[in-house]
Write a protein that holds these residues in place. Structure first.
Motif, PDB file in Angstrom:
ATOM      1  N   ALA A  31       0.816  -1.417  -0.230  1.00 31.26           N
ATOM      2  CA  ALA A  31       0.088   0.071   0.046  1.00 31.26           C
ATOM      3  C   ALA A  31       0.861   1.326   0.219  1.00 31.26           C
ATOM      4  CB  ALA A  31      -0.832  -0.117   1.218  1.00 31.26           C
ATOM      5  N   GLU A  32       2.309   1.179   0.362  1.00 33.79           N
ATOM      6  CA  GLU A  32       2.875   2.354   0.334  1.00 33.79           C
ATOM      7  C   GLU A  32       3.228   2.971  -1.020  1.00 33.79           C
ATOM      8  OE1 GLU A  32       6.767   1.442   2.175  1.00 33.79           O
ATOM      9  OE2 GLU A  32       5.629   0.449   3.815  1.00 33.79           O
ATOM     10  N   PRO A  33       3.294   4.221  -0.989  1.00 35.14           N
ATOM     11  CA  PRO A  33       3.255   5.141  -2.295  1.00 35.14           C
ATOM     12  C   PRO A  33       4.665   4.967  -2.911  1.00 35.14           C
ATOM     13  CG  PRO A  33       3.698   6.358  -0.511  1.00 35.14           C
ATOM     14  CD  PRO A  33       3.533   5.114   0.106  1.00 35.14           C
ATOM     15  N   VAL A  34       4.996   5.089  -4.080  1.00 33.87           N
ATOM     16  CA  VAL A  34       5.903   5.049  -4.914  1.00 33.87           C
ATOM     17  C   VAL A  34       6.670   6.520  -4.994  1.00 33.87           C
ATOM     18  CG1 VAL A  34       5.466   3.121  -6.537  1.00 33.87           C
ATOM     19  CG2 VAL A  34       4.995   5.507  -7.348  1.00 33.87           C
ATOM     20  N   TYR A  35       8.010   6.552  -4.845  1.00 26.66           N
ATOM     21  CA  TYR A  35       8.772   7.690  -4.729  1.00 26.66           C
ATOM     22  C   TYR A  35       9.481   8.284  -6.005  1.00 26.66           C
ATOM     23  CZ  TYR A  35       7.582   7.578   0.183  1.00 26.66           C
ATOM     24  OH  TYR A  35       6.981   7.254   1.324  1.00 26.66           O
ATOM     25  N   SER A  36       9.685   7.031  -7.020  1.00 28.46           N
ATOM     26  CA  SER A  36      10.138   7.230  -8.198  1.00 28.46           C
ATOM     27  C   SER A  36       9.598   6.754  -9.358  1.00 28.46           C
ATOM     28  CB  SER A  36      11.695   6.751  -8.202  1.00 28.46           C
ATOM     29  OG  SER A  36      12.509   7.103  -7.110  1.00 28.46           O
ATOM     30  N   GLY A  37       9.637   7.209 -10.496  1.00 23.24           N
ATOM     31  CA  GLY A  37       8.966   6.730 -11.775  1.00 23.24           C
ATOM     32  C   GLY A  37       8.080   7.835 -12.551  1.00 23.24           C
ATOM     33  N   THR A  38       7.305   7.051 -13.233  1.00 29.05           N
ATOM     34  CA  THR A  38       6.035   7.905 -14.031  1.00 29.05           C
ATOM     35  C   THR A  38       4.831   7.262 -13.514  1.00 29.05           C
ATOM     36  OG1 THR A  38       7.852   8.583 -15.751  1.00 29.05           O
ATOM     37  CG2 THR A  38       5.534   8.624 -16.031  1.00 29.05           C
ATOM     38  N   LEU A  39       3.841   8.099 -13.283  1.00 33.60           N
ATOM     39  CA  LEU A  39       2.548   7.724 -13.166  1.00 33.60           C
ATOM     40  C   LEU A  39       1.471   8.503 -14.195  1.00 33.60           C
ATOM     41  CD1 LEU A  39       2.252   7.275  -9.487  1.00 33.60           C
ATOM     42  CD2 LEU A  39       2.315   5.355 -10.868  1.00 33.60           C
ATOM     43  N   ALA A  40       0.501   7.973 -14.641  1.00 38.32           N
ATOM     44  CA  ALA A  40      -0.303   8.809 -15.646  1.00 38.32           C
ATOM     45  C   ALA A  40      -1.476   8.530 -14.839  1.00 38.32           C
ATOM     46  CB  ALA A  40      -0.494   7.970 -16.793  1.00 38.32           C
ATOM     47  N   LEU A  41      -2.197   9.844 -14.736  1.00 36.51           N
ATOM     48  CA  LEU A  41      -3.434  10.028 -13.635  1.00 36.51           C
ATOM     49  C   LEU A  41      -4.503  10.717 -14.624  1.00 36.51           C
ATOM     50  CD1 LEU A  41      -1.652  11.141 -10.465  1.00 36.51           C
ATOM     51  CD2 LEU A  41      -2.590   8.831 -11.217  1.00 36.51           C
ATOM     52  N   PRO A  42      -5.860  10.193 -14.489  1.00 40.35           N
ATOM     53  CA  PRO A  42      -6.772  10.968 -15.106  1.00 40.35           C
ATOM     54  C   PRO A  42      -7.174  12.426 -14.286  1.00 40.35           C
ATOM     55  CG  PRO A  42      -7.798   9.323 -14.056  1.00 40.35           C
ATOM     56  CD  PRO A  42      -6.180   8.971 -13.836  1.00 40.35           C
ATOM     57  N   GLY A  43      -7.252  13.481 -14.817  1.00 39.71           N
ATOM     58  CA  GLY A  43      -7.645  14.571 -14.402  1.00 39.71           C
ATOM     59  C   GLY A  43      -6.444  15.710 -14.255  1.00 39.71           C
ATOM     60  N   LEU A  44      -5.381  15.381 -14.539  1.00 35.93           N
ATOM     61  CA  LEU A  44      -4.146  16.254 -14.836  1.00 35.93           C
ATOM     62  C   LEU A  44      -4.224  16.663 -16.176  1.00 35.93           C
ATOM     63  CD1 LEU A  44      -0.827  14.652 -13.219  1.00 35.93           C
ATOM     64  CD2 LEU A  44      -2.184  16.861 -12.424  1.00 35.93           C
ATOM     65  N   THR A  45      -3.792  17.966 -16.320  1.00 36.27           N
ATOM     66  CA  THR A  45      -3.788  18.760 -17.678  1.00 36.27           C
ATOM     67  C   THR A  45      -2.457  18.865 -17.976  1.00 36.27           C
ATOM     68  OG1 THR A  45      -3.731  20.721 -16.621  1.00 36.27           O
ATOM     69  CG2 THR A  45      -6.013  19.972 -17.138  1.00 36.27           C
ATOM     70  N   SER A  46      -1.394  18.745 -17.177  1.00 30.73           N
ATOM     71  CA  SER A  46       0.077  19.086 -17.675  1.00 30.73           C
ATOM     72  C   SER A  46       0.869  18.223 -16.722  1.00 30.73           C
ATOM     73  CB  SER A  46       0.375  20.555 -17.759  1.00 30.73           C
ATOM     74  OG  SER A  46       0.144  20.949 -16.138  1.00 30.73           O
ATOM     75  N   PRO A  47       2.155  17.928 -16.991  1.00 25.60           N
ATOM     76  CA  PRO A  47       2.780  17.057 -16.100  1.00 25.60           C
ATOM     77  C   PRO A  47       3.278  17.685 -14.885  1.00 25.60           C
ATOM     78  CG  PRO A  47       3.925  17.145 -18.312  1.00 25.60           C
ATOM     79  CD  PRO A  47       2.864  18.304 -18.458  1.00 25.60           C
ATOM     80  N   VAL A  48       3.351  16.879 -13.812  1.00 29.31           N
ATOM     81  CA  VAL A  48       3.758  17.779 -12.568  1.00 29.31           C
ATOM     82  C   VAL A  48       4.987  16.829 -11.943  1.00 29.31           C
ATOM     83  CG1 VAL A  48       3.104  18.001 -10.090  1.00 29.31           C
ATOM     84  CG2 VAL A  48       1.280  18.093 -11.875  1.00 29.31           C
ATOM     85  N   ARG A  49       5.992  17.390 -11.442  1.00 25.77           N
ATOM     86  CA  ARG A  49       7.159  16.885 -11.062  1.00 25.77           C
ATOM     87  C   ARG A  49       7.448  17.120  -9.543  1.00 25.77           C
ATOM     88  NH1 ARG A  49       6.568  19.777 -15.010  1.00 25.77           N
ATOM     89  NH2 ARG A  49       6.811  21.882 -13.592  1.00 25.77           N
ATOM     90  N   VAL A  50       7.744  15.812  -9.087  1.00 28.90           N
ATOM     91  CA  VAL A  50       7.698  15.782  -7.370  1.00 28.90           C
ATOM     92  C   VAL A  50       9.001  14.888  -7.148  1.00 28.90           C
ATOM     93  CG1 VAL A  50       6.511  14.721  -5.496  1.00 28.90           C
ATOM     94  CG2 VAL A  50       5.274  15.064  -7.466  1.00 28.90           C
ATOM     95  N   GLY A  51       9.719  16.037  -6.308  1.00 28.50           N
ATOM     96  CA  GLY A  51      10.817  15.516  -6.131  1.00 28.50           C
ATOM     97  C   GLY A  51      10.953  15.246  -4.418  1.00 28.50           C
ATOM     98  N   PHE A  52      11.307  14.193  -4.062  1.00 29.38           N
ATOM     99  CA  PHE A  52      11.505  13.751  -2.632  1.00 29.38           C
ATOM    100  C   PHE A  52      12.850  13.794  -2.114  1.00 29.38           C
ATOM    101  CE2 PHE A  52       7.715  11.405  -4.475  1.00 29.38           C
ATOM    102  CZ  PHE A  52       6.653  11.701  -3.458  1.00 29.38           C
TER     103      PHE A  52
END
Length: 815
Positions: A31-52
Motif C-alpha cells: 500500500a505504500e506510495p512510490v517515490y520514483s518513476g512515472t504515473l499517468a493520472l486522469p484529471g491532470l492537464t499538464s505534467p507535475v514533477r515531484v522530488g522527494f
C-alpha cells in the motif's frame, strides 16, 4: 495428546502465525506510495514533477495552480488517506456508518454541533476560483483512491471498509473541526453551572480567575437569583447513553482534540545576529499516529510555498512564501456563550416582554453499520443549538462537556452567523507580499480565533487576532446568560479591523503563548479566561537575556523546560516555612529536600519534577476536594485550558477554600500544604516502587495513539509509545497533562519551525513522527529522535535540500 502430535500442532500454528504476519507485512508494504518513476493520472492537464528529499518531504512543481493542488491531494492521500478519512468522518458525524453503533455518541455529538452543515454552507459562499481549487484537490485524492483500490492502506483491510469518494466539502469540514478544537468557553460555562449548583454562584466565581491578579467578572445578577431559586442537581447519567465514546473517540482515532497550548514569537533585526527578522512557532496538539501535519513544498506560477499542511486541506497552513512567514497560536478568545432557556409547558422558550419563542428542529439521519439508521432531532433557538443531549459526566477527556440534571434548555451561541472563509484566507495568505496584505487576508478566518504571527523578509514582524468577536449586550460572556432577557443577546460582531494587532513593536519582539496579550481595559472584549502567562513570561525572559539571536538560539528557546509555576510553588512554600515546620516536620523535610533546592527545570531525569507533577493534583484535592466532592474532576479538567484558581492561590496565597469543612476546626494553609505534600509523596512511592523516588520520565509518558490503539495486539503494533518524557504543562517545551492524569501527556509540540525570511534555505522544522502513515514505511517515525532531542532539519526551498533526493516522481496526464 502425544508429544509428537503436540509438536505437529504447534508447528502448524507457528506456520500459520508466520504466514499471517508475512501476509500482513506484504499487504502493508504494497500500500505504500512510490517515490520514483512515472504515473499517468486522469484529471491532470499538464505534467507535475515531484522530488522527494530527506524524510520523504516532497517538492511538488506544476505549470498551473489547479494541477499543483491536484498533485498535492494525490501525494498527501498516498501517505495519509486513512487519517484524512477518519477525520472527515468524525467531524461530519459519519463514524457509525463504518464502525457501528459504538460510534453513535460521537456522531450525535458532531451532528448536533453541525460542522458538516456549516461546511456545505461555506462551500456555497466561496468564490468560484476557490471552489475550483478545492475540487482539484478532491480530484487528486480520488485519483489516488481509484488507483490504490486494490492496495489500500492496511487499516482498511482490518476495519473492513473502503474510503468513499472525497468531496470538496470534506476539506472544509476538517477545517471546521480544527476551528472547533480552538473554542473553549462552552466547557467553562458548563463547569461553572455544575459548580454553582453545589457551592453557589459567588463561591464558584472564585474558581474562574481571568489572569494573574484579575478576578472573574461578575455573574449576571438575574442568573444568580434564578440559580438560587432553581438550583439544578449534578447530572445522573445512569440511565442515559454513555457519552464516553463522544469524548474519547477523537483521541482514540489519533485525531486532534480540543486544547490550547502553542508558542510563537517573532523578532525584528534589532534582536538578531544577522539584522533580519525571524519567526518561531510550535503549535501544541494531541499526539497521534500519524501526526497531524505533513511537510511539503509547492511551486506553481505566481505561488511558491514551503511548510506544513493539514492532511485533507489544500495549500500550506503554517510556513512561508517568497516574502513572509506565518504561524499560529490559539488566541483563547471567547466566541461561545451559553444561554439558559426557560421552557414553557407547550414546548417553547420564554422571552420577557414578548410571546414565547418556538423551538426550531431539524432531523439528522445517521447511517449505522449492521443496523437501522438512527434519527436525531437537532433543536435550536435564536440563541443557538440546544446542547443538553451532548452533555455528560467527566471522562478525563479534553472534550468533556459537564452536564446538569435540569429541566431548562442550554443553548450554545457561536460566531457562525456568517459562513467561514478560512480556505479563502489561507489562499490569500499564501499570495500575500506584505504584512498588511497578510493581516487583511486573515479576515477570512471568521469562526476560528487565532494569533496570526508574521515575519517579513524586509525585517518587519506583526501580530493579528483573527475571528469574529461577539458584540454582547449585557454580561461578560464568561458565565451563562439568562436567555429569557433580551438585553443579554448578542448585538452582532466587532468589526474585524478592531481586532487586536501590532506591527513592528518598539522592543523588537512579539510573543503569543495563549496568554493575555492585551491590557485588562482593552476596549475590545477578547476573553475573560486566558491561559497562564508562564510560557510567554519565560520566552520574554530568555529573549531579554540572549545575545543577538540566531536560528539555533531560537530553537534553544523552544527546548526550554524551566517551569515558572514550579518557582511560584517554591515561593508559596517559603511564605509558610515557619508554619509548615510547626505543623508537620516530615512534610517540611520533604519540601526542603525535594522541592526548594530544585532548579525548577522539568528534565526527564529529575525526581523533583516527578514529585512536582503529582503535587498539583494533591493540592487540588486538599484545597477543593472537601467542598467540590466528585465535581472536583470538572474543575481539574479546566486547568488544561485556562488560568486556574490553584495557580492564583500559589501566586497570592489567598483562597476562601483553605478550611476543610469536613472537620470542626479551621485549617491553616500550612496544614493543607502538609496534606498535599504527604499525599504526593505517597503517590510517587506507589508509582516508583521500593525506592520511593523516580525521575519524571518514569512517571509521565507520551503515546502517539493510532485508531486501533485500544484493540488487543493491534494497538501496541500500530501506536507509538509509551515514551518517557520531560517537559511540563507550563514549560516552553510543553508536555501537557490534566491534573486528573498527571502521568499521561495529552498535548505536545505538533511541529516546530524557525523561519528565516532573509534566507529561506536556513528555515528549519521537524515533526514528532514522520511523513507516512503506513505501518512499515521507513518514513513513519524517522523524525521522532530529532523531535525528542529538539533537533530539526532544513525545509526544502527550490527542491530537496542539498540535492539529497530520495526519488523523482513524474505525474503525467492520462491521454
Amino acid at each position: 495428546m502425544s508429544r509428537r502430535v503436540l509438536l505437529r500442532v504447534l508447528s502448524i500454528l507457528l506456520i500459520l502465525a508466520v504466514t499471517g504476519a508475512a501476509s500482513l507485512y506484504w499487504l502493508a508494504r504494497r500500500a505504500e506510495p512510490v517515490y520514483s518513476g512515472t504515473l499517468a493520472l486522469p484529471g491532470l492537464t499538464s505534467p507535475v514533477r515531484v522530488g522527494f528529499g530527506p524524510h520523504a518531504v516532497p517538492t511538488i512543481a506544476a505549470d498551473t495552480l489547479r494541477d499543483l493542488l491536484f498533485a498535492q491531494g494525490y501525494i498527501v492521500a498516498s501517505e495519509r488517506l486513512w487519517q484524512m478519512d477518519t477525520l472527515r468522518r468524525l467531524a461530519g458525524g459519519r463514524l457509525a456508518e463504518v464502525f457501528g453503533a459504538d460510534a453513535l455518541p460521537a456522531d450525535r455529538f458532531f451532528r448536533t454541533v453541525g460542522l458538516a452543515h456549516e461546511a456545505r454552507r461555506t462551500l456555497e459562499s466561496l468564490d468560484a476560483s476557490d471552489r475550483d481549487l478545492l475540487a482539484a484537490y478532491a480530484a487528486g485524492v480520488n485519483a489516488y483512491r481509484d488507483e490504490a483500490r486494490a492496495r489500500l492502506p492496511l487499516e482498511y483491510r482490518i476495519a473492513g471498509f473502503a474510503p468513499a469518494p472525497w468531496e470538496p466539502e470534506d476539506s472544509l469540514v476538517i477545517g471546521g473541526y480544527m476551528a472547533w478544537t480552538q473554542s473553549f468557553n462552552l466547557r467553562a460555562e458548563l463547569t461553572f453551572l455544575r459548580l454553582a449548583a453545589r457551592i453557589g454562584s459567588a463561591r464558584a466565581r472564585e474558581l474562574f480567575p481571568t489572569d494573574e491578579g484579575i478576578p472573574a467578572p461578575e455573574v449576571a445578577p438575574e442568573l444568580v437569583r434564578y440559580l438560587s431559586a432553581n438550583r439544578p442537581s449534578r447530572m445522573d447519567l445512569t440511565e442515559e447513553p454513555s457519552l464516553d465514546a463522544a469524548f474519547q473517540l477523537p483521541a482514540r482515532f489519533g485525531l486532534p482534540i480540543p486544547g490550547a497550548a502553542s508558542n510563537a514569537w517573532g523578532v525584528t533585526g534589532s534582536r538578531t545576529a544577522t539584522g533580519a527578522a525571524m519567526l518561531a512557532n510550535d503549535p501544541h496538539l494531541a499526539p497521534s499516529m500519524p501526526g497531524i501535519w505533513y511537510e511539503l513544498e509547492l511551486i506553481a506560477p505566481e505561488l511558491h510555498l514551503s511548510g506544513v499542511t493539514l492532511p485533507g486541506v489544500p495549500l500550506v497552513l503554517i510556513g512561508h512564501n517568497e516574502h513572509l512567514a506565518w504561524g499560529f497560536t490559539s488566541a483563547i478568545a471567547d466566541t461561545q456563550d451559553l444561554f439558559v432557556e426557560r421552557a414553557t409547558p407547550d414546548g417553547r422558550v420564554e422571552r420577557a416582554g414578548s410571546d414565547p419563542e418556538p423551538i426550531l428542529s431539524r432531523i439528522e439521519r445517521i447511517p449505522v453499520k449492521d443496523a437501522e439508521p438512527v434519527e436525531l432531532a437537532v433543536r435550536r433557538t435564536s440563541h443557538g443549538v440546544i446542547v443538553n443531549g451532548i452533555l455528560g459526566d467527566a471522562t478525563d477527556s479534553p472534550m468533556d462537556l459537564p452536564g446538569l440534571d435540569t429541566a431548562d434548555l442550554l443553548a450554545l451561541r457561536q460566531n457562525n452567523d456568517l459562513p467561514d472563509l478560512s480556505f479563502a484566507a489561507i489562499h490569500r495568505l499564501a499570495r500575500s507580499r506584505t504584512l498588511s496584505e497578510a493581516r487583511e487576508a486573515s479576515t477570512g478566518f471568521r469562526q476560528v480565533a487565532l494569533n496570526l504571527m508574521l515575519a517579513h523578509r524586509d525585517g518587519g514582524i506583526a501580530w493579528q487576532v483573527t475571528g469574529l468577536l461577539p458584540k454582547r449586550g449585557k454580561g461578560s460572556g464568561a458565565f451563562p446568560s439568562p436567555g429569557w432577557l433580551p438585553e443579554y443577546a448578542w448585538r452582532g460582531f466587532v468589526p474585524q479591523r478592531l481586532n487586536p494587532a501590532q506591527t513592528d513593536p518598539s522592543g523588537g519582539a512579539l510573543i503569543t503563548a495563549n496568554n493575555r496579550t492585551i491590557p485588562a481595559d482593552y476596549p475590545v472584549a477578547v476573553s475573560r479566561a486566558w491561559m497562564a502567562p508562564y510560557r510567554a513570561q519565560r520566552i520574554a525572559e530568555l529573549l531579554a537575556g540572549s545575545p543577538p539571536l540566531t536560528p539555533a538560539s531560537m530553537a534553544d528557546i523552544q527546548r526550554d523546560r524551566a517551569s515558572l509555576q514550579a518557582r511560584l510553588m517554591q515561593q508559596s512554600l517559603r511564605r509558610i516555612e515557619m508554619e509548615l515546620r510547626a505543623v508537620d516536620a516530615r512534610a517540611w523535610e520533604i519540601a526542603s529536600d525535594s522541592l526548594l533546592d530544585w532548579n525548577g527545570v522539568m528534565d526527564g531525569d529529575s525526581p523533583s519534577a516527578a514529585l512536582f507533577i503529582l503535587l498539583e493534583p494533591a493540592l487540588f484535592e486538599a484545597l477543593y476536594g472537601d467542598e467540590l466532592g466528585e465535581d472536583l474532576a470538572a474543575l481539574m479538567e479546566m486547568a488544561m485550558v485556562a488560568y486556574n484558581p490553584l495557580q492564583e492561590t500559589l501566586r497570592s496565597g489567598q483562597s476562601s477554600f483553605w478550611d476543610d469543612i469536613r472537620t470542626p476546626r479551621v485549617e491553616t494553609p500550612a496544614e493543607i500544604w502538609a496534606r498535599a505534600i504527604l499525599a504526593a509523596t505517597a503517590d510517587l512511592k506507589a508509582r516508583s516502587g521500593v525506592s520511593g523516588q523516580a525521575p519524571l520520565e518514569r512517571i509521565r509518558t507520551l503515546t502517539f495513539p493510532h485508531a486501533f490503539d485500544k484493540l488487543p495486539v493491534l494497538g501496541p503494533w500500530f501506536s507509538v509509545g509509551p515514551i518517557g518524557v520531560g517537559g511540563g504543562t507550563d514549560t516552553v517545551d510543553v508536555m501537557k497533562a490534566t491534573p486528573l492524569k498527571p502521568e499521561q501527556a495529552l498535548f505536545a509540540p505538533s511541529m516546530r519551525m524557525v523561519a528565516t525570511p532573509a534566507d529561506w534555505t536556513q528555515t528549519r522544522g521537524t515533526l514528532p513522527l514522520g511523513q507516512s502513515g503506513h505501518r512499515f514505511s521507513p518514513y513513519r517515525t524517522d523524525q521522532l529522535d530529532d523531535w525528542l532531542a529538539g533537533d530539526s532539519h532544513p525545509w526544502p526551498w527550490n527542491g530537496p535540500v542539498d540535492g539529497n533526493v530520495v526519488g523523482q516522481l513524474l505525474l503525467m496526464p492520462l491521454d
